[in-house]
Scaffold this active site. Structure first.
Site, PDB file in Angstrom:
ATOM      1  N   HIS A   1       0.832  -1.190   0.000  1.00 22.56           N
ATOM      2  CA  HIS A   1       0.000   0.000   0.000  1.00 22.56           C
ATOM      3  C   HIS A   1       0.876   1.254   0.000  1.00 22.56           C
ATOM      4  O   HIS A   1       1.805   1.357   0.780  1.00 22.56           O
ATOM      5  CB  HIS A   1      -0.913  -0.018   1.234  1.00 22.56           C
ATOM      6  CG  HIS A   1      -1.904   1.073   1.256  1.00 22.56           C
ATOM      7  ND1 HIS A   1      -2.316   1.652   2.419  1.00 22.56           N
ATOM      8  CD2 HIS A   1      -2.579   1.707   0.263  1.00 22.56           C
ATOM      9  CE1 HIS A   1      -3.195   2.591   2.157  1.00 22.56           C
ATOM     10  NE2 HIS A   1      -3.375   2.636   0.850  1.00 22.56           N
TER      11      HIS A   1
ATOM     12  N   ASP B   1       6.637   6.043 -21.583  1.00 16.67           N
ATOM     13  CA  ASP B   1       6.942   5.944 -23.007  1.00 16.67           C
ATOM     14  C   ASP B   1       8.381   5.472 -23.174  1.00 16.67           C
ATOM     15  O   ASP B   1       9.119   5.341 -22.202  1.00 16.67           O
ATOM     16  CB  ASP B   1       6.688   7.280 -23.727  1.00 16.67           C
ATOM     17  CG  ASP B   1       7.536   8.442 -23.224  1.00 16.67           C
ATOM     18  OD1 ASP B   1       8.729   8.237 -22.886  1.00 16.67           O
ATOM     19  OD2 ASP B   1       7.018   9.571 -23.174  1.00 16.67           O
TER      20      ASP B   1
ATOM     21  N   HIS C   1       6.956  18.402 -15.613  1.00 20.92           N
ATOM     22  CA  HIS C   1       7.640  17.222 -16.133  1.00 20.92           C
ATOM     23  C   HIS C   1       8.909  16.940 -15.323  1.00 20.92           C
ATOM     24  O   HIS C   1       9.241  15.783 -15.068  1.00 20.92           O
ATOM     25  CB  HIS C   1       7.968  17.403 -17.619  1.00 20.92           C
ATOM     26  CG  HIS C   1       8.521  16.185 -18.274  1.00 20.92           C
ATOM     27  ND1 HIS C   1       7.832  14.990 -18.337  1.00 20.92           N
ATOM     28  CD2 HIS C   1       9.704  15.960 -18.892  1.00 20.92           C
ATOM     29  CE1 HIS C   1       8.569  14.095 -18.964  1.00 20.92           C
ATOM     30  NE2 HIS C   1       9.715  14.661 -19.317  1.00 20.92           N
TER      31      HIS C   1
ATOM     32  N   ASN D   1       3.578   9.277 -19.719  1.00 19.36           N
ATOM     33  CA  ASN D   1       4.211   8.739 -18.521  1.00 19.36           C
ATOM     34  C   ASN D   1       3.292   8.984 -17.340  1.00 19.36           C
ATOM     35  O   ASN D   1       2.834  10.111 -17.130  1.00 19.36           O
ATOM     36  CB  ASN D   1       5.546   9.449 -18.254  1.00 19.36           C
ATOM     37  CG  ASN D   1       6.439   9.444 -19.470  1.00 19.36           C
ATOM     38  OD1 ASN D   1       6.842   8.394 -19.949  1.00 19.36           O
ATOM     39  ND2 ASN D   1       6.737  10.625 -19.994  1.00 19.36           N
TER      40      ASN D   1
END
Length: 123
Positions: A20, A28, A90, A114
């Site tokens: 958990h 990609d 990103h 992604n």
């Protein structure tokens, strides 16, 4: 031999080890992955397998309670993620990869395809 579900032994093992709140990613084929993070490389050639094919194979196997995507993630990828989503830069997404248990590399060539997933619990 397994009767159904995922057949890739490395992927089966990695998923079985998840607990958990552990994180893991589907990426990609161009995403830089930190050296210390396990890569389960499913990429065969550009476009095979796709992000969608891999995610569809994983959905029945893993409990997911959240996800992280980059600001530039295309809508077609966002629509595939059926959970609460946090949007980061990103650069932040790439930094968070360092904490992932593993990254599954696909043959996907769509930029920013992604997603980091956070494991849930089945009970």
């Amino acid at each position: 031999m397994k009767k159904s579900g995922l057949l890739n032994p490395d992927l089966c093992y990695a998923i079985a080890r998840l607990g958990h709140t552990d994180t893991w990613a589907v990426a990609d084929c161009g995403l830089p992955i930190p050296e210390h993070v396990e890569i389960i490389d499913l990429a065969l050639v550009f476009g095979i397998p796709t992000f969608e094919q891999v995610l569809n194979a994983l959905k029945p196997e893993v409990v997911v309670e959240g996800a992280v995507i980059a600001e530039g993630t295309p809508e077609c990828i966002r629509e595939m993620v059926d959970t609460d989503v946090e949007v980061v830069t990103h650069e932040e997404l790439k930094a968070q990869l360092a904490e992932c248990a593993f990254v599954i590399r696909t043959g996907e060539t769509t930029a920013y395809a992604n997603v980091i997933f956070k494991s849930g619990v089945a009970f």
